[in-house]
Design a protein around this motif. Structure first.
Motif, mmCIF file in Angstrom:
data_model
loop_
_atom_site.group_PDB
_atom_site.id
_atom_site.type_symbol
_atom_site.label_atom_id
_atom_site.label_comp_id
_atom_site.label_asym_id
_atom_site.label_seq_id
_atom_site.Cartn_x
_atom_site.Cartn_y
_atom_site.Cartn_z
ATOM 1 N N SER A 34 52.646 25.215 36.099
ATOM 2 C CA SER A 34 53.557 26.178 35.962
ATOM 3 C C SER A 34 55.410 26.012 36.391
ATOM 4 C CB SER A 34 52.847 26.814 37.312
ATOM 5 O OG SER A 34 53.628 26.319 38.330
ATOM 6 N N ARG B 196 57.184 26.216 37.848
ATOM 7 C CA ARG B 196 57.381 25.946 39.530
ATOM 8 C C ARG B 196 57.376 24.235 39.684
ATOM 9 N NH1 ARG B 196 58.889 29.176 42.961
ATOM 10 N NH2 ARG B 196 57.959 27.755 44.879
ATOM 11 N N LYS C 120 44.757 27.385 36.068
ATOM 12 C CA LYS C 120 45.701 26.720 35.504
ATOM 13 C C LYS C 120 45.062 25.507 35.047
ATOM 14 C CE LYS C 120 48.623 27.109 39.340
ATOM 15 N NZ LYS C 120 49.706 26.247 39.673
ATOM 16 N N ARG D 262 53.287 30.688 50.678
ATOM 17 C CA ARG D 262 53.280 30.900 49.536
ATOM 18 C C ARG D 262 51.817 31.116 48.789
ATOM 19 N NH1 ARG D 262 57.845 31.835 45.045
ATOM 20 N NH2 ARG D 262 55.853 31.865 42.964
ATOM 21 N N ASN E 279 54.460 36.651 33.139
ATOM 22 C CA ASN E 279 55.981 36.627 34.134
ATOM 23 C C ASN E 279 55.881 36.337 34.781
ATOM 24 O OD1 ASN E 279 57.280 38.060 31.251
ATOM 25 N ND2 ASN E 279 56.017 40.118 31.621
ATOM 26 N N ASN E 280 54.955 35.671 35.740
ATOM 27 C CA ASN E 280 55.124 35.300 37.151
ATOM 28 C C ASN E 280 55.324 36.109 38.201
ATOM 29 O OD1 ASN E 280 55.009 32.670 37.533
ATOM 30 N ND2 ASN E 280 56.471 32.034 36.675
ATOM 31 N N TYR E 281 54.650 37.495 37.938
ATOM 32 C CA TYR E 281 54.580 38.293 38.851
ATOM 33 C C TYR E 281 53.772 37.767 40.487
ATOM 34 C CZ TYR E 281 54.510 42.121 41.774
ATOM 35 O OH TYR E 281 54.023 43.471 42.586
ATOM 36 N N ARG E 282 53.036 36.945 40.060
ATOM 37 C CA ARG E 282 52.473 36.256 41.226
ATOM 38 C C ARG E 282 52.099 34.501 40.878
ATOM 39 N NH1 ARG E 282 47.294 36.250 40.191
ATOM 40 N NH2 ARG E 282 45.981 37.404 39.359
ATOM 41 N N ASP E 283 51.707 33.565 41.269
ATOM 42 C CA ASP E 283 51.342 32.855 40.782
ATOM 43 C C ASP E 283 49.480 32.305 40.548
ATOM 44 O OD1 ASP E 283 53.869 31.665 41.647
ATOM 45 O OD2 ASP E 283 52.988 31.082 43.907
ATOM 46 N N ALA F 264 61.403 33.332 38.561
ATOM 47 C CA ALA F 264 60.928 34.399 38.926
ATOM 48 C C ALA F 264 60.750 35.320 39.450
ATOM 49 C CB ALA F 264 59.586 34.202 38.232
ATOM 50 N N LYS G 60 39.091 57.691 36.643
ATOM 51 C CA LYS G 60 37.898 57.207 36.783
ATOM 52 C C LYS G 60 36.987 56.359 36.353
ATOM 53 C CE LYS G 60 36.679 62.004 37.888
ATOM 54 N NZ LYS G 60 37.751 62.691 38.720
ATOM 55 N N ARG H 32 44.274 36.519 49.328
ATOM 56 C CA ARG H 32 45.360 36.504 47.547
ATOM 57 C C ARG H 32 45.872 38.906 47.244
ATOM 58 N NH1 ARG H 32 47.518 33.775 44.479
ATOM 59 N NH2 ARG H 32 46.516 32.010 43.709
ATOM 60 N N ARG H 33 45.262 38.880 48.846
ATOM 61 C CA ARG H 33 45.504 40.366 48.828
ATOM 62 C C ARG H 33 46.945 40.664 49.167
ATOM 63 N NH1 ARG H 33 41.890 43.236 46.137
ATOM 64 N NH2 ARG H 33 40.027 43.266 46.111
ATOM 65 N N PRO I 277 42.819 39.328 41.282
ATOM 66 C CA PRO I 277 42.503 38.119 41.561
ATOM 67 C C PRO I 277 41.110 37.752 41.013
ATOM 68 C CG PRO I 277 43.652 38.679 43.142
ATOM 69 C CD PRO I 277 43.982 39.769 42.902
ATOM 70 N N ARG J 178 42.944 49.905 45.179
ATOM 71 C CA ARG J 178 43.389 49.445 46.189
ATOM 72 C C ARG J 178 44.123 49.229 46.690
ATOM 73 N NH1 ARG J 178 44.349 43.089 44.738
ATOM 74 N NH2 ARG J 178 46.287 44.523 43.118
ATOM 75 N N ARG K 7 36.332 54.947 41.870
ATOM 76 C CA ARG K 7 37.093 54.105 42.242
ATOM 77 C C ARG K 7 38.236 53.842 43.105
ATOM 78 N NH1 ARG K 7 38.386 50.758 37.211
ATOM 79 N NH2 ARG K 7 40.147 51.822 37.531
ATOM 80 N N ARG L 180 49.810 36.922 48.089
ATOM 81 C CA ARG L 180 49.946 37.624 47.258
ATOM 82 C C ARG L 180 51.463 37.470 47.019
ATOM 83 N NH1 ARG L 180 47.852 40.918 43.188
ATOM 84 N NH2 ARG L 180 49.307 42.049 42.077
ATOM 85 N N ARG L 181 51.958 37.928 47.357
ATOM 86 C CA ARG L 181 53.874 38.185 47.219
ATOM 87 C C ARG L 181 54.440 37.492 48.219
ATOM 88 N NH1 ARG L 181 55.964 39.714 42.629
ATOM 89 N NH2 ARG L 181 57.454 41.100 43.775
ATOM 90 N N LEU M 98 48.906 28.347 28.517
ATOM 91 C CA LEU M 98 48.776 29.082 29.638
ATOM 92 C C LEU M 98 50.659 29.554 29.400
ATOM 93 C CD1 LEU M 98 48.911 31.246 32.022
ATOM 94 C CD2 LEU M 98 48.794 28.968 33.430
ATOM 95 N N HIS N 39 58.606 35.333 46.061
ATOM 96 C CA HIS N 39 58.719 35.857 45.396
ATOM 97 C C HIS N 39 59.481 37.009 45.061
ATOM 98 C CE1 HIS N 39 54.823 34.513 45.224
ATOM 99 N NE2 HIS N 39 54.491 34.887 44.341
ATOM 100 N N HIS O 188 49.710 24.437 30.001
ATOM 101 C CA HIS O 188 50.863 25.041 29.657
ATOM 102 C C HIS O 188 51.973 25.044 29.230
ATOM 103 C CE1 HIS O 188 54.475 26.148 32.174
ATOM 104 N NE2 HIS O 188 53.724 26.590 32.582
ATOM 105 N N GLU P 293 54.123 30.254 29.767
ATOM 106 C CA GLU P 293 55.429 31.563 31.063
ATOM 107 C C GLU P 293 56.957 31.180 30.063
ATOM 108 O OE1 GLU P 293 53.746 30.284 35.346
ATOM 109 O OE2 GLU P 293 55.400 28.841 34.363
#
Lengths: 302, 464
Positions: free
Chosen positions: B53, B55, A200, B412, A190-194, B208, B262, B386-387, A154, B292, B289, B416-417, A39, B444, A205, A41
């Motif tokens: 990660s 972080r 992981k 966090r 790109n770490n837009y989200r975790d 990020a 589609k 997660r949404r 997800p 979302r 579909r 999601r964000r 993975l 984020h 990593h 990053e």
């Protein structure tokens, strides 16, 4: 095993024009040896995708790429039945089917008869393999690049888990497809989200940062043939000072290379504030960044 | 070697870096493959397996340095030298003395272990202090719990330092005393390390983080005016502007719905329609579909000047409710209040008035972000999944209360964000009692949001 040691990874990657840091080489070596996905990053343009490309070149494997985006689903990533083709075939062999059913007495018997032929319709012929299935069923081992996995949903991530730990895919109509060879999987983010912990945990990593000065110099000298040493020196100095500014998007190695290329084309051999000012749009991708660099021109050149 | 790595893994876990057994097994296997004498390789292997990660890498690097550099036994003070100087005996006595006085305080024991080269208990103590939750007291609010616990540790470390300084002395033979002095220096060094760990910055790397600075000019004059300094007339104009924008955005979203991708072929539907053409599937039908929709949870500071920015944001979010699958809102000064109902049942502008008039929000008390995060975390964490996009509107000025930023990290992890809108200009972030730089490491995206243009930019990003 494809690589013999960490040094071997370094050499082989360098032979295909990718200069890895010791950390990158170590992680790649471990991932190949323990058959785990990597993975990766890092900031955009640091060479995440390039690493996959270089690996595929130096291992002489095909590269299969899956670009992730919001709304990517199994049908786009794994496989899909070619319904249109199936329907078309059914139409074309209609008479054959009629022949098959001429001597049946009851509907039940007819259905049974057709059921016997089911395999013909749910066979590989009508299966449209998408990147993940392609990677798994390939004759030769491949490098599978799952790019920008953080952009996917997800749900997709969850589904990826099965693939990455088992390296198999179950297709209800046909059965389980096991990987002939375990592909070398590289996921970039790109770490837009975790990413989820489960994903992981299955990967090892790697964080690719801006390259250190010496490394960056070597990369430029390797990629841009015939560039003067003095210019490279100055170039890397300048780029590093620009990186220190509070920019929206800091120039990465790819921008440095573009810039070096541009300077070569313009036949510049002395880096002056004027030259920088004229070629700034190669380095900075936002107007605000360009202005900021212009405002700090004195600091950069002192 | 395996023992050492195991011990390191344990230290990592004490410091809340989650390392699973599977990862440990992988790591142990991989260590066999590399050249362990080369530290770059060794560190890269541990890092690739323990910190999954960017972080987490900050925490990892800190622990790695502590464990493999600072806590490494100093070859000049080998155990027999300590023995030679009689220091280990003295140390044991010292602990005994201290134990008698304090009835074996676990903290002293932890510092003692730290001196002896085992950082585990000490890390545990520090983590305990960091996670220390204060029972919310409504009358007299104290934010000093963590601080005073830390102070206590520091005092104890100082006491150790004094006692150890007194240790060399009796035996004056030159060889012995130089040994002892070196050993004492080494121990003092460790105490300094222990002291430093208390004040160290443990904020994760957050490269990020999207920090939005520029914005388009949607409205020339009105768009640039800070929310806080609007006149009544301008507020009315602003509402009209917002209405217009909402209409435009809704149009854009509808267009997107019409041309959405589609989905897969819908065989059932296709066959049904094929009946019209004697069984030939002339018209292919696809599964639709639906796009979302995001779930939104907003957490708005409504104290003082921040409220003016928050109300316009709420105004927009609720006007655009169709574009989201669910919107929940909370307002806070010193604890969060659910205002979702008010906004669902009333027209937006009416609802904003009602929030001011009819809720139990204590507008005159002091803002306390730590407490708000704590209560939100305790009572409303189930709203996040997660949404969900969590939008926090606030200046991060917490009146020097404990910011409890670790809670934001947990929040966090659930959504999601996390987007933080700050109505203060960026120059003021982190000045005075602003905890913005602390919270920034856990979001984020952060953006200043003090005028209509910035707000419009944000909403467009969110919806489109």
């Amino acid at each position: 095993m494809e690589f013999e040691s960490v040094e071997d990874v370094e050499q082989k990657l360098e032979s295909v024009d990718y200069i890895p840091s010791r950390e990158i080489a170590t992680v790649v070596y471990l991932a190949v040896a323990s058959r785990k996905p990597i993975l990766v990053e890092g900031p955009a343009g640091a060479g995440k995708t390039e690493l996959a490309r270089a690996l595929s070149r130096c291992l002489h494997r095909d590269k299969i790429r899956l670009q992730c985006y919001e709304g990517l689903d199994e049908a786009k990533a794994l496989y899909e039945w070619e319904y249109a083709k199936q329907l078309l075939y059914t139409q074309m062999i209609k008479e054959k089917i009629n022949d098959l059913l001429t001597d049946t007495d009851s509907i039940a018997e007819a259905v049974d008869r057709i059921a016997e032929q089911e395999d013909a319709f749910f066979s590989e012929r009508f299966l449209l393999a998408r990147p993940l299935l392609q990677a798994i069923t390939a004759e030769e081992p491949v490098v599978l690049l799952i790019d920008e996995v953080d952009k996917s949903d997800p749900e997709f991530e969850a589904f990826l888990l099965e693939l990455l730990s088992e390296f198999q895919v179950s297709i209800p109509e046909i059965g389980i497809r096991k990987a002939r060879h375990i592909p070398l999987v590289i996921l970039t983010s790109n770490n837009y989200r975790d990413m989820s912990d489960a994903l992981k945990r299955r990967c090892i990593h790697l964080y690719i940062d801006y390259p250190k000065r010496d490394l960056e110099k070597r990369i430029i000298e390797l990629k841009i043939a015939g560039i003067e040493k003095r210019l490279v020196e100055k170039l890397v100095d300048t780029i590093n000072r620009i990186r220190e500014l509070d920019l929206k998007k800091r120039p990465c190695i790819s921008e440095t290379l573009d810039w070096a290329q541009a300077l070569m084309l313009l036949q510049v051999d002395e880096l002056t504030p004027e030259v920088l000012s004229e070629t700034l749009n190669v380095i900075c991708k936002y107007q605000a960044d360009t202005n900021l660099v212009r405002a700090n021109m004195d600091d950069i050149f002192n | 070697m395996l023992d050492l790595v195991l011990k390191f893994a344990q230290s990592c876990r004490e410091a809340e870096l989650r390392v699973s057994t599977a990862e440990l097994i992988d790591c142990a296997g991989q260590l066999e493959l590399i050249d362990m004498i080369d530290e770059d390789q060794f560190k890269a292997t541990l890092r690739a397996n323990f910190a999954k990660s960017r972080r987490e890498q900050k925490n990892f690097d800190r622990l790695y340095h502590l464990f493999f550099h600072e806590m490494r036994p100093d070859p000049t003070v080998a155990p027999e030298r300590l023995e030679n100087g009689g220091l280990s005996k003295d140390l044991a006595e010292l602990l005994d003395q201290m134990a008698e006085r304090d009835e074996a305080n676990p903290l002293d024991q932890a510092i003692m272990d730290f001196l002896a080269g085992d950082p585990l208990p000490y890390l545990r103590e520090i983590q305990r202090i960091e996670n220390q939750a204060e029972a919310p007291r409504h009358q007299l609010k104290s934010n000093l719990g963590q601080l005073s616990s830390r102070l206590e540790v520091m005092l104890r470390i100082n006491r150790f330092r004094d006692r150890i300084r007194e240790l060399p002395g009796e035996d004056q033979t030159p060889s012995v005393s130089s040994d002892r002095r070196r050993a004492v220096d080494h121990l003092i060094q460790r105490l300094n390390t222990a002291n430093r760990m208390l004040t160290e910055d443990t904020r994760p790397y957050n490269e990020a983080l999207q920090q939005v600075k520029n914005y388009d000019t949607h409205y020339a004059d009105l768009g640039e005016k800070p929310f806080a300094s609007l006149s009544a007339k301008e507020i009315q104009d602003m509402r009209d502007g917002i209405e217009e924008l909402v209409r435009k955005l809704k149009d854009a979203v509808t267009r997107r719905y019409a041309s959405r991708n589609k989905g897969m072929l819908d065989v059932k539907k296709t066959l049904r329609h094929a009946g019209r053409f004697q069984g030939v599937p002339v018209e292919l039908k696809f599964k639709d579909r639906p796009l979302r929709k995001a779930k939104i949870v907003t957490l708005c500071d409504v104290s003082g000047s921040v409220w003016s920015a928050a109300r316009f944001m709420l105004n927009m979010i609720y006007s655009l409710q169709d574009c989201f699958s669910d919107v929940k809102s909370f307002a806070f000064v010193c604890f969060p209040t659910n205002i979702t109902d008010i906004f669902e049942k009333n027209e937006v502008n009416r609802a904003i008035e009602k929030v001011m008039a009819e809720t139990d929000i204590q507008f005159d008390s002091l803002t306390d972000y730590g407490e708000v995060l704590y209560q939100f975390h305790r009572d409303h964490l189930h709203l996040l999944n997660r949404r969900t996009t969590l939008i926090i509107v606030g200046d991060g000025r917490s009146n020097y209360h404990n910011p409890r930023e670790k809670l934001l990290e947990e929040i966090r992890a659930k959504c999601r964000r996390v987007i933080w809108l700050n109505p203060e200009p960026e120059e003021f972030w982190g000045t005075g009692d602003s905890e913005m730089n602390t919270y920034k490491a856990y979001a984020h995206e952060v953006r200043p949001c003090r005028n209509l243009n910035q707000l419009i930019d944000f909403i467009e990003d969110l919806v489109l």
